[in-house]
Design an enzyme around this catalytic site. Structure first.
Site, PDB file in Angstrom:
ATOM      1  N   HIS A  23       0.864  -1.203   0.000  1.00  0.00           N
ATOM      2  CA  HIS A  23       0.000   0.000   0.000  1.00  0.00           C
ATOM      3  C   HIS A  23       0.890   1.240   0.000  1.00  0.00           C
ATOM      4  CE1 HIS A  23      -3.852  -2.039   1.800  1.00  0.00           C
ATOM      5  NE2 HIS A  23      -3.794  -2.140   0.501  1.00  0.00           N
ATOM      6  N   GLU A  81      -8.394  -4.291  -6.525  1.00  0.00           N
ATOM      7  CA  GLU A  81      -7.153  -3.624  -6.117  1.00  0.00           C
ATOM      8  C   GLU A  81      -5.985  -4.154  -6.943  1.00  0.00           C
ATOM      9  OE1 GLU A  81      -6.553  -3.500  -1.860  1.00  0.00           O
ATOM     10  OE2 GLU A  81      -5.225  -1.761  -2.038  1.00  0.00           O
ATOM     11  N   ASP A  83      -3.034  -5.144  -6.636  1.00  0.00           N
ATOM     12  CA  ASP A  83      -2.189  -6.304  -6.334  1.00  0.00           C
ATOM     13  C   ASP A  83      -2.815  -7.609  -6.823  1.00  0.00           C
ATOM     14  OD1 ASP A  83      -4.005  -5.573  -4.272  1.00  0.00           O
ATOM     15  OD2 ASP A  83      -3.053  -6.953  -2.870  1.00  0.00           O
ATOM     16  N   HIS A 146     -12.116  -6.101   1.827  1.00  0.00           N
ATOM     17  CA  HIS A 146     -12.086  -4.805   2.498  1.00  0.00           C
ATOM     18  C   HIS A 146     -12.422  -3.636   1.592  1.00  0.00           C
ATOM     19  CE1 HIS A 146      -7.940  -3.405   1.032  1.00  0.00           C
ATOM     20  NE2 HIS A 146      -8.146  -4.546   0.424  1.00  0.00           N
ATOM     21  N   HIS A 226      -3.256 -13.790  -0.558  1.00  0.00           N
ATOM     22  CA  HIS A 226      -1.900 -13.512  -0.053  1.00  0.00           C
ATOM     23  C   HIS A 226      -1.507 -14.626   0.921  1.00  0.00           C
ATOM     24  CE1 HIS A 226      -1.812  -9.399  -1.589  1.00  0.00           C
ATOM     25  NE2 HIS A 226      -2.958  -9.140  -0.985  1.00  0.00           N
TER      26      HIS A 226
END
Ligand code: FEO
Length: 396
Positions: A23, A81, A83, A146, A226
């Site tokens: 981030h 996102e 990633d 999230h 992850h």
């Protein structure tokens, strides 16, 4: 290189061994991370998520070595996102018409980031996709877990929940599964991930966990985006999340301070001694904010029932390091925690009062007006700090 995880399901992600910050520079990743993409090769070939943008070309090349890209029928984007979606532009250059299944919010996030009009197929909770051989993908929206665009995907018959960020950990490893890595490393990173990313969404998470558990879906694996896949007792991490989402705390008091000429540091150490004297059961920890990793400190706050914050007075206020840290705690919306403040000063001495106001504003129950000391703490003041530590220990 793809690695089989079960039957016709493989991992085809990227292990990022040298990642130190995530981030931007907001989140420390001392143990690197992984970006997990999954390939399902049934009658239909499905790709779930991709990798972070810097590894996009490498990812697509690896994927093309394993399968003919044109044979991919469905792409699932559990979350927009970068990633996890960062490999999409390179992939979609090769197979531009293939459908991308995602939530309506993910259409917004993917379009907003990549400015491409890909073949988006919007799905909602309960929608299913037949992938042949009697297997289906079932989608579960995970709004605010999230991001507003997050979802999970469940593979029937193999009983794998592709949970994306939920239940993840920033942990680089060539081992794919939870039973193959050091459990201490694993739980430290899983808790740090929850504390720093998911704490603000605990109330939503509680409801979502109840919703998912009430479906009584058999879950053999929780395949996160992850870190490792939870294969050995996968429900253990779901149960941990249930605990963590319930205003989690341990029997811990954490003292966090910054200091200029070590007066505030001395108060911190005396307060810690007092806490220990009053309650030998409680875990007391002391951290100099300027010498500590902020995300590791957030994990300590997450575990604490009380947080004690110290700063000297400077320019009629308190140190910006402390202000930044209280702001970070406020963003994370910790609940059910007490707080106290202390600090030294030379002249005007406003810091402690202001820290208390900030702590209250950040959602902490402030114990009292705190203690402050002009100039260096002498033996009497050191004893006052020690007594104050006892009071903090007893106030919980
Ligand atoms: Fe929300 Fe791992 O990205």
């Amino acid at each position: 290189m793809k690695k089989k995880i079960k039957n016709n399901v493989s991992w085809i992600g990227k292990v990022d061994w040298e990642l130190q910050k995530f981030h931007g520079d907001e989140y420390s990743t001392h143990k690197g991370s992984t970006y997990n993409s999954y390939l399902i090769e049934e009658e239909k070939i499905v790709l779930i998520d991709t990798v972070w943008a810097p590894f996009a070309e490498e990812f697509v090349e690896n994927l093309a070595k394993e399968i003919d890209l044109n044979k991919i029928e469905y792409i699932i984007a559990n979350h927009g996102e970068v990633d996890h979606s960062g490999g999409l532009p390179a992939l979609m250059k090769r197979i531009p018409d293939k459908p991308i299944y995602c939530t309506s919010n993910a259409v917004k996030s993917l379009k907003g980031q990549y400015h491409q009009d890909w073949n988006f197929q919007v799905v909602k909770t309960g929608d299913k996709l037949d992938i042949g051989n009697g297997k289906e993908l079932v989608f579960v929206e995970m709004q605010m877990l999230h991001w507003p665009d997050s979802m999970a995907t469940y593979l029937t018959k193999d009983n794998i929940l592709f949970s994306n960020d939920a239940f993840g950990q920033h942990l680089a490893t060539e081992k794919l599964f939870n039973d193959l890595v050091d459990p201490c490393d694993l739980f430290v990173e899983a808790m740090k991930y929850y504390a720093n990313i998911l704490t603000p969404f605990s109330a939503i998470l509680k409801k979502k966990l109840e919703e998912v558990l009430s479906l009584h879906l058999p879950i053999d694996m929780v395949a996160t985006s992850h870190g490792v896949i939870w294969r050995d007792n996968p429900i253990q991490i779901v149960e941990k999340y249930s605990q963590w989402a319930n205003d989690y705390q341990e029997n811990q008091i954490t003292i966090i301070y910054d200091t200029m000429w070590n007066g505030t540091k001395l108060l911190a150490e005396k307060i810690a001694e007092g806490i220990e004297l009053a309650d030998s059961e409680v875990v007391v920890k002391v951290f100099n904010l300027a010498k500590s990793d902020q995300n590791d400190l957030i994990t300590e706050v997450f575990k604490s029932k009380t947080v004690v914050i110290g700063s000297p007075t400077i320019n009629n206020s308190f140190l910006h390091s402390v202000a930044g840290f209280i702001h970070l705690m406020k963003e994370l919306k910790f609940k059910n925690k007490k707080a106290a403040a202390f600090g030294c000063y030379g002249w005007s001495g406003e810091a402690v009062k202001q820290i208390n106001e900030w702590l209250q504003n950040a959602g902490f129950a402030v114990i009292d007006e705190g203690i402050r000391n002009q100039w260096n703490p002498d033996i009497n003041v050191q004893n006052t700090a020690l007594e104050y530590g006892k009071k903090i220990a007893r106030s919980v």
